[in-house]
Design a protein around this motif. Structure first.
Motif, short mmCIF file in Angstrom:
data_model
loop_
_atom_site.label_atom_id
_atom_site.label_comp_id
_atom_site.label_asym_id
_atom_site.label_seq_id
_atom_site.Cartn_x
_atom_site.Cartn_y
_atom_site.Cartn_z
N ILE A 13 0.84 -1.20 0.00
CA ILE A 13 0.00 0.00 0.00
C ILE A 13 0.88 1.26 0.00
CG2 ILE A 13 -0.38 -0.06 2.53
CD1 ILE A 13 -3.13 0.73 -0.06
N LEU A 15 2.75 4.22 -2.87
CA LEU A 15 2.23 5.21 -3.82
C LEU A 15 1.15 4.61 -4.74
CD1 LEU A 15 2.37 7.90 -5.51
CD2 LEU A 15 4.16 6.78 -6.85
N ILE A 16 1.46 3.47 -5.35
CA ILE A 16 0.54 2.92 -6.35
C ILE A 16 -0.66 2.27 -5.68
CG2 ILE A 16 0.31 1.34 -8.31
CD1 ILE A 16 2.17 3.66 -8.95
N THR A 37 0.08 -5.39 4.10
CA THR A 37 1.43 -4.88 3.87
C THR A 37 2.38 -5.58 4.83
OG1 THR A 37 2.74 -2.90 3.50
CG2 THR A 37 1.26 -2.86 5.37
N ARG A 38 3.67 -5.23 4.74
CA ARG A 38 4.69 -5.97 5.47
C ARG A 38 4.88 -5.43 6.89
NH1 ARG A 38 10.67 -5.42 3.11
NH2 ARG A 38 9.94 -3.27 3.25
N ARG A 39 4.89 -4.09 7.03
CA ARG A 39 5.24 -3.49 8.32
C ARG A 39 4.01 -2.91 9.01
NH1 ARG A 39 8.94 0.85 7.91
NH2 ARG A 39 8.01 1.28 5.88
N THR A 42 3.31 0.87 8.40
CA THR A 42 2.67 1.19 7.12
C THR A 42 1.17 0.89 7.18
OG1 THR A 42 4.74 0.61 6.04
CG2 THR A 42 2.82 0.84 4.62
N ALA A 73 3.48 -4.37 -4.37
CA ALA A 73 4.74 -4.33 -3.63
C ALA A 73 5.89 -4.24 -4.65
CB ALA A 73 4.86 -5.59 -2.78
N SER A 100 6.77 -2.76 -12.59
CA SER A 100 7.33 -2.05 -13.73
C SER A 100 8.00 -2.97 -14.74
CB SER A 100 8.34 -1.02 -13.25
OG SER A 100 7.76 -0.22 -12.24
N GLY A 132 5.16 5.43 -0.31
CA GLY A 132 4.39 5.23 0.91
C GLY A 132 2.93 5.55 0.76
P1 NAP Z 1 6.16 2.10 -2.34
O1 NAP Z 1 5.45 3.40 -2.24
O2 NAP Z 1 7.56 1.98 -1.86
O3 NAP Z 1 5.29 0.98 -1.57
C1 NAP Z 1 5.65 -0.36 -1.54
C2 NAP Z 1 4.64 -1.15 -0.70
O4 NAP Z 1 5.01 -2.54 -0.79
C3 NAP Z 1 4.63 -0.78 0.76
O5 NAP Z 1 3.33 -0.93 1.26
C4 NAP Z 1 5.54 -1.85 1.37
O6 NAP Z 1 5.20 -2.20 2.67
C5 NAP Z 1 5.21 -3.05 0.53
N1 NAP Z 1 6.30 -4.04 0.57
C6 NAP Z 1 7.62 -3.80 0.40
N2 NAP Z 1 8.32 -4.96 0.48
C7 NAP Z 1 7.41 -5.91 0.75
C8 NAP Z 1 7.51 -7.30 0.97
N3 NAP Z 1 8.69 -7.93 0.95
N4 NAP Z 1 6.36 -7.99 1.21
C9 NAP Z 1 5.17 -7.34 1.27
N5 NAP Z 1 5.01 -6.03 1.05
C10 NAP Z 1 6.12 -5.33 0.81
O7 NAP Z 1 6.16 1.52 -3.82
P2 NAP Z 1 5.31 1.97 -5.11
O8 NAP Z 1 5.95 3.14 -5.75
O9 NAP Z 1 3.86 2.00 -4.77
O10 NAP Z 1 5.63 0.73 -6.06
C11 NAP Z 1 4.93 -0.49 -5.94
C12 NAP Z 1 4.98 -1.24 -7.25
O11 NAP Z 1 4.49 -0.37 -8.27
C13 NAP Z 1 6.38 -1.68 -7.68
O12 NAP Z 1 6.32 -3.00 -8.14
C14 NAP Z 1 6.71 -0.74 -8.82
O13 NAP Z 1 7.51 -1.40 -9.80
C15 NAP Z 1 5.35 -0.39 -9.37
N6 NAP Z 1 5.25 0.95 -10.02
C16 NAP Z 1 5.77 2.04 -9.38
C17 NAP Z 1 5.69 3.28 -10.02
C18 NAP Z 1 6.26 4.52 -9.36
O14 NAP Z 1 6.49 5.52 -10.03
N7 NAP Z 1 6.50 4.52 -8.07
C19 NAP Z 1 5.05 3.41 -11.25
C20 NAP Z 1 4.50 2.27 -11.83
C21 NAP Z 1 4.61 1.04 -11.21
P3 NAP Z 1 5.99 -1.81 3.99
O15 NAP Z 1 6.06 -0.31 4.02
O16 NAP Z 1 5.09 -2.38 5.00
O17 NAP Z 1 7.35 -2.45 3.90
#
Ligand code: NAP
Length: 323
Positions: A13, A15-16, A37-39, A42, A73, A100, A132
């Motif tokens: 949970i 950004l996306i 989610t993991r933590r 969060t 994630a 991605s 986040g």
């Molecule tokens: P983010 O804001 O860093 O959030 C990641 C989420 O995943 C957090 O809720 C985190 O939980 C959880 N997580 C991390 N490691 C984990 C694990 N081992 N097991 C379970 N949950 C876990 O990331 P985001 O930007 O939303 O990106 C998420 C996905 O979207 C990625 O696969 C990325 O490739 C894709 N994406 C991102 C963008 C971009 O611009 N950011 C654009 C398109 C696609 P905790 O905080 O609890 O660790």
């Protein structure tokens, strides 16, 4: 096509994930949203923001009874997450993601998808450098592309439902092969990020130019690279670990073209430089015409008039004038 899911499970949970929760709720696309989610921190933040209805640290619990499950994630976590949720996925459910890269996801997740579940990987090409649960906003996907890569044997009706879901959140949707997606994104997104990480890293390591000078004199070019280079380190680590072949293929081509450019600079070949810069300017024009960016000067940044400071004394560094 009207679209409605009774339970949406979001695994991750950030950004996306939070943007999907907000957009799906606002558009009335889902009855219940469960969030895993993991933590704990969060999860608490997501609860405080009111992003869902059910909150858990157990991904398997989150997907029970869900007719739409979206992995949100970092891609490197997908294999373990898919193994954990696979046995608990509901028959008839759609399983998707937002990663991605796509071929790696098909391989890592596909092996854990039970019969009767439609696995349709996805990638919203929308994002910011923030991470986040509090970084999300409902408009993130508006006017942006979302690529879906339906796997073999998936019913067209399920793909149509997922296409309708993304369209209802404002996306334009295109379906393609996972390998093709990875090649296209390598050049349009992954290599630009690698270049940004590299140029900002190089500037940071320069010995003849101090760090404060790099920050102080950062003109549009460098400053825009720093925005890209501020992207989430874990997410981008996973992109380069999981889309290695396509990135190396495109990087090879990039380096060949860079050598040609290096030679043109060394030889003082003005016509070659001008011809390339004219061609690339036309590409910028076509991105603006396609509505994928703003034509406003300086990428549309607001330009408040800063107070005019008192004239400062000129300091002589003994070097040339780079202004
Ligand atoms: P983010 O804001 O860093 O959030 C990641 C989420 O995943 C957090 O809720 C985190 O939980 C959880 N997580 C991390 N490691 C984990 C694990 N081992 N097991 C379970 N949950 C876990 O990331 P985001 O930007 O939303 O990106 C998420 C996905 O979207 C990625 O696969 C990325 O490739 C894709 N994406 C991102 C963008 C971009 O611009 N950011 C654009 C398109 C696609 P905790 O905080 O609890 O660790």
């Amino acid at each position: 096509m009207s679209v409605h899911f009774k339970k949406l499970a979001l695994i991750g949970i950030g950004l996306i994930g939070s943007s999907i929760a907000l957009a799906a709720r606002r558009q009335g696309l889902v009855e219940v949203i469960s969030i895993a989610t993991r933590r704990q921190e969060t999860l608490d933040e997501a609860r405080e923001l009111g992003l869902g209805d059910i909150y858990t640290l157990d991904a398997a619990e989150a997907v029970r009874g869900a007719d739409l499950v979206i992995l949100c994630a970092p891609v490197g976590a997908y294999g373990a997450l898919a193994a954990a949720i696979g046995p608990h996925l509901e028959k008839g459910a759609i399983l998707s993601d937002v990663g991605s890269v796509k071929e790696h996801v098909v391989r890592q997740v596909g092996q854990h998808v039970p019969p009767g579940v439609s696995f349709i990987p996805g990638h919203p090409i929308a994002g910011t450098e923030h991470s986040g649960p509090s970084a999300g906003f409902a408009e993130l996907f508006a006017g942006r592309w979302c690529v879906l890569t339906p796997t073999e044997g998936v019913a067209q009706a399920d793909t149509d439902r997922l296409v309708a879901f993304w369209r209802a959140m404002g996306s334009m949707v295109e379906c393609m092969d996972a390998a093709h997606h990875d090649m296209v994104l390598a050049i349009t997104s992954h290599i630009p990020h690698l270049i940004a990480y590299n140029i900002v890293g190089t500037a940071d390591e320069l010995e003849t130019v101090t760090k404060s000078e790099v920050i102080k004199f950062s003109a549009g070019g460098f400053r825009d690279f720093t925005r890209i280079a501020a992207s989430d380190p874990v997410m981008w680590r996973d992109v380069f670990l999981t889309n290695r072949d396509a990135v190396l293929e495109m990087l090879g081509r990039f380096l060949e073209d860079l050598s040609v450019l290096q030679r043109a600079v060394r030889m003082g070949d003005g016509p070659a430089l001008e011809a390339l810069f004219t061609r690339t300017r036309a590409i910028r024009r076509s991105i603006i015409d396609a509505g994928q960016d703003s034509a406003a000067p300086d990428f549309g940044r607001p330009h408040e008039q800063p107070p005019i400071p008192e004239p400062a004394p000129v300091r002589d560094h003994g070097g040339g004038d780079d202004a």
